[in-house]
Enzyme design. Structure first.
Site, PDB file in Angstrom:
ATOM      1  CD  GLU A 111     -20.611  -5.564  24.779  1.00  0.00           C
ATOM      2  OE1 GLU A 111     -20.554  -5.249  23.664  1.00  0.00           O
ATOM      3  OE2 GLU A 111     -21.604  -5.740  25.497  1.00  0.00           O
TER       4      GLU A 111
ATOM      5  CG  HIS B 262     -28.649 -12.675  26.661  1.00  0.00           C
ATOM      6  ND1 HIS B 262     -29.715 -12.077  25.708  1.00  0.00           N
ATOM      7  CD2 HIS B 262     -28.536 -11.647  27.439  1.00  0.00           C
ATOM      8  CE1 HIS B 262     -29.656 -10.730  25.729  1.00  0.00           C
ATOM      9  NE2 HIS B 262     -28.993 -10.573  27.026  1.00  0.00           N
TER      10      HIS B 262
ATOM     11  CG  HIS C 211      -5.845   1.748  -0.448  1.00  0.00           C
ATOM     12  ND1 HIS C 211      -5.714   2.193   0.798  1.00  0.00           N
ATOM     13  CD2 HIS C 211      -6.268   0.428  -0.352  1.00  0.00           C
ATOM     14  CE1 HIS C 211      -5.768   1.299   1.662  1.00  0.00           C
ATOM     15  NE2 HIS C 211      -6.208   0.168   1.019  1.00  0.00           N
TER      16      HIS C 211
ATOM     17  CG  HIS D 231      -2.052  -1.153   1.195  1.00  0.00           C
ATOM     18  ND1 HIS D 231      -1.008  -2.566   1.771  1.00  0.00           N
ATOM     19  CD2 HIS D 231      -3.116  -1.425   1.285  1.00  0.00           C
ATOM     20  CE1 HIS D 231      -2.238  -3.344   1.624  1.00  0.00           C
ATOM     21  NE2 HIS D 231      -3.546  -2.588   1.231  1.00  0.00           N
TER      22      HIS D 231
END
Lengths: 671, 671
Positions: free
Chosen positions: A414, A476, A264, A30
């Site tokens: 999280e 859950h 890129h 890159h």
């Protein structure tokens, strides 16, 4: 700007063409971001960064994170030119087998690389963790006149980083925590792979970061070194807010295709590379050209770094003289050592007669005992501390009014939690842990994987580990999460069966310095399974051990359990023995620990010739074939759970001692 | 407010106490949010929501998503009171085995539940996908005077939702896409589980959403129905911006512990529940009390809904008369049907003589062929379309100036991409796909799991599926991802071996209406493995099939490959056969499809008595024990990859035809 090539410009162009040449030679990589962002990185490294290239481990160095890891050649160029142990030959071997210059920067592979980056957003969020660790250590150990821990955490961040949710989470928390020594340079080049950022990213980034409580500076011209310098100074001056410096840059600067997605992610190609060198007055040959003046100029970092560290060592000596206990403790923490007798008394926490206790509960007791001796232990939960039992009572809340608190409040984030915990571990000085429900491990896989790849001691607590959580239902109830965590190489997963194994699990986690550990705990209460005052539970350190057997002879059948279901294996074993079957019950809290044992030990627990094997776990059966083979059986789940009280679910899904015994009888009958 | 209980207040209190009573009875659940947010939900449902309780599948209904799924009882109360097929008895069985009222709302379990929620942030992001689908269908099918598709997408969102990165990603994209018919009510109650939101969430949410390009309304008093109503009207009036209405509410409203974390996630307890009923003038008995006037009042939704749908049916009839082709196509799309001959010609795409071709490349060809016939096919990539080859040439870009484009630009937001694709599938009318590198599957596991749990047809394309991607190195090389995807129940994972299997993989994915499919493709070029014009590749539909064998007899050894390594199994097989070994080569692109076959078929491919089995896959060995058992061998990875050209990596990691043959010879010698 290029009419009068200054030493600065020569240095920047050296960085640009080291990158472009390396990508060209590797035929992959890159070039665009290194060419566009070189002035930002150069200004930071040349005029601000406090580091000692000859000692990348100096604890009080500034941290620099290259969040767009695909711009690795920019970092390799900086490391090479500022005198790290990264010879030009390594840059010529970019992306080749055995080189120190992998496609994306890798922690541990290359001196001076502070973390492994590549998956976008991670560098951003890990850097926040590094700044947390700096603040924590400074608060705990600095004394008036002795600013022993006092450094900045810098990162270069890209459009892609800022689009990732993990960066948003971390940014919001960094603002809340007022991490004033966190300074990010935003490489704002308006381009991403699919084209203009307008396609998918029309938001006002500056306003967003202002909303997070950051100081937002710019936009400035990223090619204007004076502007970059002034902005960094302004960022440093605000002690109460992290800073984002918006730097307008041109991706692939100098190339005919500059400012387009074309530059890129692939080599410029011969023609464009030559054209770029022409535009920037750079010699076409040799490739990897480093002018001597640049070498001398950027190489001054070595002398500066030596002096800086020597100054600090002197300061530290004075500190150690004035505060010998603190200094000794800090040194130990920074080395990652565990204090003498750190695990004393753990085995006594759960004497015979200990009542039924969820392993999340026994974990909470162990954790609170450990922190009395292991001062480095610091962590928190993604807004579930009362449920995960991970609060360290009496140890304060890390936050804007108390930076010495051991309890982190990550919010319902999280993903950033995983990254921040990793960043704290990378910084050094802390043994950090996160906590949430096992279900939400899915939100934080990318940082867990990075921790495993980097080999750092980050601890992830996961409670509510099965259908045993009951009524919250299948959204859950993890069923596939144990296997998907076990699948991450170098992540040690431990699911203890009772309170004593829980204590051993924490011991194993703290002792595991070569990688992260996932600690898996139940919501529901569990009985003690051993009756020997805790010696037997030490078998956890070997991953699996014989918990009980009906006699000394080779068993007809082996029952293997993990976590909350080990009690079913044990009950089934005793039931079968009563019926005259020769049976062995194996507690297997950790596949990884067991697989690392010598073949003899593994054979002693699971003899090759005993093929009648039943595993029981309140999780997917898939994967247990590793231990029970094609001839064994697994008592477990085939799909998702359901919403009902836990005892009902165990019955309905057929995960019981009776089912284990029945499976064993069937196998024996078939033999 | 409670001095003069109006019908509105009676209705709201009915919702509050249905929730509190149900949680109390279940001894588990979340009373706080239903009690606090009831006025918001009531106002929306009573005064705005376009829906027909007697036909929850009416395509032009407004969508309502309860993003904080733990507030499930609020939704169950609304569904019950507005006349959905959810009798009071079901509410009394909240969270019990077999009830229609699981702990968190589950799509498919309860009429009127638009999606499964619980993991925070997901509802927010899925709702964005629903709004995308609405906009797409409206743009394609509406005609002047015929606004056949014209509805809003509403959601209730919580503090926790707004902290999750997936919501940030989706919000930024929704703003970029100017989804004006998206209206979110933000239940801003200042409380989360660990305490005040100030602990971890000090940001200015309103300013952040303004930065995303949203219309931000409020803060308003959530108990002021007039204010809520006015804000929703104002939200509806802005066609060019999604709206966030900031509603200040009090968690656990009415309870003595209102406004604290205490009321979030557990029953109020007898005393507090009685106290709350006292405060709100509610009869203490019976529990689950629904005043007749409330029943009549909220039950009017049935008549309103019938009339609304009848009106729409009339409009649709007029539309169908004027635009019969469009109407027929739309009806088919909404039903999820595949058009006649939808897969015609696929088999001819790759005739004998097809050159070496990466499966991502052949996938791109298949996808572009499919869209010619399957108009519903719409999707895009997380900024990697040029690499994933998922661009639909000539089908436009979905965005603010062209809402009929089939190509989505998700930005570098894998997590929101997964959720948005799911939301599009949930809405109906589209067959959506996402695309990124397999490595980044980790970023989007939570929505993939939800799709599997919901059983919806969402397609996830993952390219760059192994060390075969080469120089980008271990940060980008999946090793554990195949297993961790295979671990998700009801997610079908397909990793085709060549271009023809790739065509079959897409066929299987579109035919799989009962769950999501992950399509796994290589970066590197692959040869055609069959030489029969594509008939053999149809074996993919059975998950695994005999690709080649040396003779008709029972083989001595079975070689099993997936994806890019199947060629190694085939080469090894031919090599072994030359050496006189009787060998079978099995192509196994999908564990899930194979495991669903009848036992006879599975036995015919992998006979029980042939235990000399070698599997080869450029991924973790772990998991393949399911098919090779304790006596077989796996040629694969033990840990992370490295940065080097792909061919070097295959050699260095020993994943070659020679290694497969050697492993087979070793097994045969042992027998």
């Amino acid at each position: 700007m290029n009419d009068q090539p200054t030493l600065d410009q020569l240095s920047i162009n050296t960085l640009r063409f080291l990158a472009a040449d390396a990508v060209q030679k590797a035929k992959s990589g890159h070039p665009g971001t290194p060419m566009g962002a070189a002035p930002l990185a150069y200004t930071l490294w040349q005029r601000f960064l406090k580091h000692n290239p000859r000692n990348p481990a100096w604890p009080d160095r500034d941290r620099f994170v290259l969040s767009p890891g695909h711009a690795s050649m920019l970092l390799y160029g900086l490391l090479h030119l500022t005198g790290y142990d990264l010879p030009l030959e390594e840059l010529r071997s970019f992306r080749q087998w055995g080189s120190k210059t992998p496609g994306h920067p890798e922690y541990g592979e290359t001196p001076g690389v502070e973390m492994t980056t590549g998956p976008l957003g991670q560098g951003f969020a890990h850097a926040v963790g590094m700044a947390v660790a700096e603040r924590w250590l400074a608060e705990h150990y600095n004394r008036p006149g002795h600013a022993i821990i006092d450094h900045h955490t810098y990162a270069l961040v890209s459009d892609g980083d800022l689009q990732e949710g993990v960066a948003s989470e971390a940014a919001s928390l960094a603002g809340t925590l007022k991490l004033g020594k966190l300074i990010f340079l935003y490489d704002d080049n308006d381009i991403q792979i699919e084209g203009s950022t307008d396609l998918a990213f029309a938001e006002n980034v500056a306003r967003r970061f202002d909303a997070y409580g950051w100081q937002v500076l710019g936009p400035i011209d990223g090619n204007d070194l004076g502007a970059v310098e002034a902005a960094i100074r302004q960022a440093q001056a605000d002690a109460a807010r992290p800073s984002l410096i918006v730097c307008k840059t041109v991706i692939g600067f100098g190339s005919p295709e500059q400012g387009t997605a074309k530059v890129h992610g692939e080599p410029l190609g011969d023609a464009s590379l030559r054209a770029a060198k022409g535009v920037l007055d750079w010699p076409l040959e040799p490739a990897f050209y480093v002018p001597d003046v640049v070498k001398a100029h950027m190489g001054q970092a070595v002398a500066r770094g030596r002096i800086a560290e020597e100054d600090w060592q002197e300061q530290f000596a004075a500190y150690a003289a004035a505060y010998p206990d603190e200094a000794a403790e800090l040194v130990g923490q920074l080395r990652g050592d565990l204090p003498a007798d750190w695990d004393a008394g753990l085995v006594d926490l759960f004497p015979a007669g200990t009542p039924l206790m969820a392993s999340r509960e026994s974990s909470g007791k162990v954790l609170n005992a450990l922190v009395q001796r292991v001062h480095a232990l610091t962590g928190g939960s993604a807004d579930l501390a009362p449920s995960t039992k991970t609060h360290l009572a009496g140890y304060g809340d890390f936050g804007w009014d108390e930076y010495c608190g051991h309890n982190m409040h990550f919010g319902v984030r999280e993903h950033a939690m995983g990254a921040i915990v990793n960043g704290m571990a990378l910084h050094g000085g802390l043994i950090p842990y996160s906590a949430t429900f096992l279900q939400f491990a899915d939100y934080m896989r990318p940082p867990m994987r990075l921790a495993a790849l980097m080999g750092i001691r980050a601890l992830y607590v996961f409670t509510h580990d099965s259908i045993g959580l009951g009524e919250d239902g299948p959204t859950h109830q993890p069923v596939e999460h144990l296997l998907s965590l076990r699948a991450i190489p170098n992540l040690t997963v431990i699911r203890p069966a009772d309170a004593r194994e829980t204590a051993e699990a924490w011991r194993a986690a703290l002792l595991n310095r070569g990688g992260p550990t996932a600690l898996i705990f139940s919501r529901q209460a569990l009985p003690l399974l051993s009756d020997d005052d805790g010696q037997q539970a030490k078998g956890l350190q070997r991953g699996a051990y014989i918990l009980w057997q009906s006699g000394a002879s080779q068993p007809q059948v082996i029952l293997i359990g993990s976590g909350s279901e080990t009690q079913f294996a044990l009950a089934a074993g005793k039931q079968l023995a009563t019926g005259g079957v020769s049976v062995r019950v194996v507690s297997m809290p950790s596949w990884e620990l067991f697989d690392r044992q010598p073949a003899e030990y593994r054979e002693s627990v699971l003899p090759t010739e005993v093929r009648a094997r039943v595993a029981v776990e309140a999780a997917l059966k898939l994967g247990w074939e590793r231990y029970v083979g094609l001839d064994g059986a697994v008592v477990g789940m085939d799909g998702f759970g359901a919403s009902a009280p836990a005892n009902v679910l165990y019955e309905k899904f057929g995960i019981t001692a009776e089912a284990v015994a029945a499976a064993a009888r069937k196998l024996i009958a078939q033999e």
